[in-house]
Design a protein around this motif. Sequence first.
Motif, PDB file in Angstrom:
ATOM      1  N   LEU A  41     -32.883  -3.673  38.494  1.00  0.00           N
ATOM      2  CA  LEU A  41     -33.220  -2.608  37.696  1.00  0.00           C
ATOM      3  C   LEU A  41     -34.846  -2.629  37.509  1.00  0.00           C
ATOM      4  O   LEU A  41     -35.257  -3.693  37.471  1.00  0.00           O
ATOM      5  N   ASP A  42     -35.076  -1.448  37.306  1.00  0.00           N
ATOM      6  CA  ASP A  42     -36.493  -1.164  36.936  1.00  0.00           C
ATOM      7  C   ASP A  42     -36.508  -1.617  35.320  1.00  0.00           C
ATOM      8  O   ASP A  42     -35.673  -1.708  34.896  1.00  0.00           O
ATOM      9  N   PHE A  43     -37.871  -1.878  34.850  1.00  0.00           N
ATOM     10  CA  PHE A  43     -37.755  -2.198  33.230  1.00  0.00           C
ATOM     11  C   PHE A  43     -38.173  -0.928  32.338  1.00  0.00           C
ATOM     12  O   PHE A  43     -37.400  -0.713  31.627  1.00  0.00           O
ATOM     13  N   ASP A  44     -39.522  -0.792  32.692  1.00  0.00           N
ATOM     14  CA  ASP A  44     -39.949   0.315  31.700  1.00  0.00           C
ATOM     15  C   ASP A  44     -39.248   1.844  31.943  1.00  0.00           C
ATOM     16  O   ASP A  44     -39.040   2.371  32.991  1.00  0.00           O
ATOM     17  N   GLY A  45     -38.469   2.399  30.872  1.00  0.00           N
ATOM     18  CA  GLY A  45     -37.992   3.619  31.023  1.00  0.00           C
ATOM     19  C   GLY A  45     -36.556   3.406  31.385  1.00  0.00           C
ATOM     20  O   GLY A  45     -35.619   4.466  31.677  1.00  0.00           O
ATOM     21  N   THR A  46     -36.032   2.261  31.758  1.00  0.00           N
ATOM     22  CA  THR A  46     -34.643   1.888  32.194  1.00  0.00           C
ATOM     23  C   THR A  46     -34.122   0.931  31.180  1.00  0.00           C
ATOM     24  O   THR A  46     -33.128   1.378  30.801  1.00  0.00           O
ATOM     25  N   LEU A  47     -34.853  -0.237  31.350  1.00  0.00           N
ATOM     26  CA  LEU A  47     -34.089  -1.328  30.308  1.00  0.00           C
ATOM     27  C   LEU A  47     -34.804  -1.075  28.997  1.00  0.00           C
ATOM     28  O   LEU A  47     -34.269  -1.231  27.712  1.00  0.00           O
ATOM     29  N   VAL A  84     -32.813   7.357  35.904  1.00  0.00           N
ATOM     30  CA  VAL A  84     -32.950   7.488  34.497  1.00  0.00           C
ATOM     31  C   VAL A  84     -33.804   8.766  34.242  1.00  0.00           C
ATOM     32  O   VAL A  84     -35.161   8.622  34.567  1.00  0.00           O
ATOM     33  N   GLY A  85     -33.302   9.732  33.495  1.00  0.00           N
ATOM     34  CA  GLY A  85     -33.918  11.056  33.162  1.00  0.00           C
ATOM     35  C   GLY A  85     -33.118  12.153  33.109  1.00  0.00           C
ATOM     36  O   GLY A  85     -32.087  12.378  33.891  1.00  0.00           O
ATOM     37  N   ASP A  86     -33.407  13.225  32.270  1.00  0.00           N
ATOM     38  CA  ASP A  86     -32.367  14.448  32.066  1.00  0.00           C
ATOM     39  C   ASP A  86     -33.114  15.599  32.887  1.00  0.00           C
ATOM     40  O   ASP A  86     -32.680  16.729  32.503  1.00  0.00           O
ATOM     41  N   ASP A  87     -33.860  15.133  33.906  1.00  0.00           N
ATOM     42  CA  ASP A  87     -34.440  16.452  34.702  1.00  0.00           C
ATOM     43  C   ASP A  87     -33.861  16.829  36.143  1.00  0.00           C
ATOM     44  O   ASP A  87     -32.839  15.750  36.262  1.00  0.00           O
ATOM     45  N   ASP A  88     -33.635  17.552  36.652  1.00  0.00           N
ATOM     46  CA  ASP A  88     -32.945  17.770  37.719  1.00  0.00           C
ATOM     47  C   ASP A  88     -33.810  18.031  38.980  1.00  0.00           C
ATOM     48  O   ASP A  88     -33.572  18.565  40.239  1.00  0.00           O
ATOM     49  N   GLU A  89     -34.914  17.002  39.060  1.00  0.00           N
ATOM     50  CA  GLU A  89     -35.634  17.054  40.225  1.00  0.00           C
ATOM     51  C   GLU A  89     -35.067  16.341  41.336  1.00  0.00           C
ATOM     52  O   GLU A  89     -34.148  15.409  41.277  1.00  0.00           O
ATOM     53  N   PRO A  90     -35.372  16.862  42.548  1.00  0.00           N
ATOM     54  CA  PRO A  90     -34.489  16.127  43.777  1.00  0.00           C
ATOM     55  C   PRO A  90     -34.897  14.395  43.923  1.00  0.00           C
ATOM     56  O   PRO A  90     -35.939  14.168  43.312  1.00  0.00           O
ATOM     57  N   SER A  91     -34.133  13.822  44.363  1.00  0.00           N
ATOM     58  CA  SER A  91     -34.220  12.274  44.020  1.00  0.00           C
ATOM     59  C   SER A  91     -33.261  11.498  45.456  1.00  0.00           C
ATOM     60  O   SER A  91     -32.190  12.306  45.891  1.00  0.00           O
ATOM     61  N   SER A  92     -33.594  10.464  45.794  1.00  0.00           N
ATOM     62  CA  SER A  92     -32.952   9.818  46.720  1.00  0.00           C
ATOM     63  C   SER A  92     -31.601   9.201  46.060  1.00  0.00           C
ATOM     64  O   SER A  92     -30.701   8.759  46.636  1.00  0.00           O
ATOM     65  N   ALA A  93     -31.651   9.211  44.578  1.00  0.00           N
ATOM     66  CA  ALA A  93     -30.717   8.463  43.858  1.00  0.00           C
ATOM     67  C   ALA A  93     -29.420   9.663  44.029  1.00  0.00           C
ATOM     68  O   ALA A  93     -29.702  10.699  43.701  1.00  0.00           O
ATOM     69  N   SER A  94     -28.075   9.250  43.925  1.00  0.00           N
ATOM     70  CA  SER A  94     -26.999  10.171  44.015  1.00  0.00           C
ATOM     71  C   SER A  94     -26.597  10.479  42.559  1.00  0.00           C
ATOM     72  O   SER A  94     -25.778  11.411  42.340  1.00  0.00           O
ATOM     73  N   ARG A 142     -27.379  10.056  38.159  1.00  0.00           N
ATOM     74  CA  ARG A 142     -28.521  10.026  37.099  1.00  0.00           C
ATOM     75  C   ARG A 142     -27.830   9.807  35.727  1.00  0.00           C
ATOM     76  O   ARG A 142     -26.531  10.063  35.403  1.00  0.00           O
ATOM     77  N   VAL A 143     -28.443   9.160  34.692  1.00  0.00           N
ATOM     78  CA  VAL A 143     -28.208   9.026  33.484  1.00  0.00           C
ATOM     79  C   VAL A 143     -29.594   9.554  32.685  1.00  0.00           C
ATOM     80  O   VAL A 143     -30.626   9.596  33.120  1.00  0.00           O
ATOM     81  N   ASP A 144     -29.161   9.941  31.224  1.00  0.00           N
ATOM     82  CA  ASP A 144     -30.513  10.522  30.642  1.00  0.00           C
ATOM     83  C   ASP A 144     -31.519   9.427  30.008  1.00  0.00           C
ATOM     84  O   ASP A 144     -32.499   9.816  29.759  1.00  0.00           O
ATOM     85  N   SER A 145     -30.939   8.191  29.599  1.00  0.00           N
ATOM     86  CA  SER A 145     -31.703   7.283  28.871  1.00  0.00           C
ATOM     87  C   SER A 145     -31.351   5.942  29.152  1.00  0.00           C
ATOM     88  O   SER A 145     -30.271   5.410  29.394  1.00  0.00           O
ATOM     89  N   PRO A 146     -32.222   5.084  28.547  1.00  0.00           N
ATOM     90  CA  PRO A 146     -31.790   3.717  28.421  1.00  0.00           C
ATOM     91  C   PRO A 146     -30.661   3.315  27.795  1.00  0.00           C
ATOM     92  O   PRO A 146     -30.106   2.587  28.112  1.00  0.00           O
ATOM     93  N   THR A 147     -30.280   4.210  26.826  1.00  0.00           N
ATOM     94  CA  THR A 147     -28.862   3.983  26.074  1.00  0.00           C
ATOM     95  C   THR A 147     -27.877   4.151  26.959  1.00  0.00           C
ATOM     96  O   THR A 147     -26.973   3.309  26.832  1.00  0.00           O
ATOM     97  N   GLU A 148     -27.987   4.975  27.912  1.00  0.00           N
ATOM     98  CA  GLU A 148     -27.102   5.372  29.133  1.00  0.00           C
ATOM     99  C   GLU A 148     -26.906   4.286  29.801  1.00  0.00           C
ATOM    100  O   GLU A 148     -25.863   3.984  30.649  1.00  0.00           O
ATOM    101  N   VAL A 149     -28.126   3.505  30.081  1.00  0.00           N
ATOM    102  CA  VAL A 149     -28.094   2.624  30.903  1.00  0.00           C
ATOM    103  C   VAL A 149     -27.413   1.374  30.663  1.00  0.00           C
ATOM    104  O   VAL A 149     -26.486   0.825  31.236  1.00  0.00           O
TER     105      VAL A 149
END
Length: 283
Positions: A32-38, A235-245, A247-254
């Motif tokens: 896990l990343d820390f800032d913006g994730t945990l 983690v984030g609510d945008d629809d930008e392309p990513s190598s991740a398959s 997504r969750v919106d926020s650390p709360t959903e993490v």
Amino acid sequence: MSRTESPPRPLDERLPTLRGRLDGAAELLVCLDFDGTLAPIVEDPDAAAPTERNREALAALAATPAVTTAVVSGRALRDVRARVDGPSIYAGNHGLELAREGSIAVHPVARKRAIRIERICSILETALASVPNCRVENKRLTGTVHYRSVPDAAEPIVRRITNTVVERFGGDDLELSPGKRILEIGPDIPWGKGNAVELIAADEPSETVPVYIGDDVTDESAFRAVEPDGIGIRVGDDDEPSSASCRVDSPTEVADFLAWLGSTGADLVDRTGSPAAPPVEAQ
């Protein structure tokens, strides 16, 4: 082979696929990343802290058999270790520092260029001193220019000055890369969070499923390191392309996902189980 970049799908839509992957796993590696994730993104980076639910869920997951946990952060190793307990492995400075099994490894090229990072940060502190709320952080192996709280009109000034200083005094040894309202200064070498995740994963049993959760541009190399055989979650609510398959919106959903991994996910892994090691004869 990495997953082709496309907008990641909401995690709840991918749960059947996740269940299938975990059901065939010997063990689980959760990075896990820390800032913006945990921890939620905050105006003052020094005030960042994991949410209580993330702290509890991560501690429970770290204590779960057949699960290895790691935090992979852009923060300095000492900094991130002081902010979150539980994981057995920590990577700081985007993977340039790696603490595991009681020892710390530092990328040798980054170590050699630390003096230049210090000089660049010192110059930038002076050059950006007149910009309100701009902060320069020397993390020894890398540096960060924080402009989250800088007035909008001053942001181009911060970027221009930082680019100029790094180009003039960093030469071919240093590079500048963007993040979420930050500019990262680091050694110009082919190394990032993805390399750290690959090193960590190499120590795990062959049938381990790797998971990586992060929110920023610097996490993309880690998503590529785990996808498509593992699970990348942005983690984030945008629809930008990513190598991740996923997504969750926020650390709360993490925290929700970590709790799910600690119960349902771990049960799926345990149900498969890796072969028991043969007993060791007493000497």
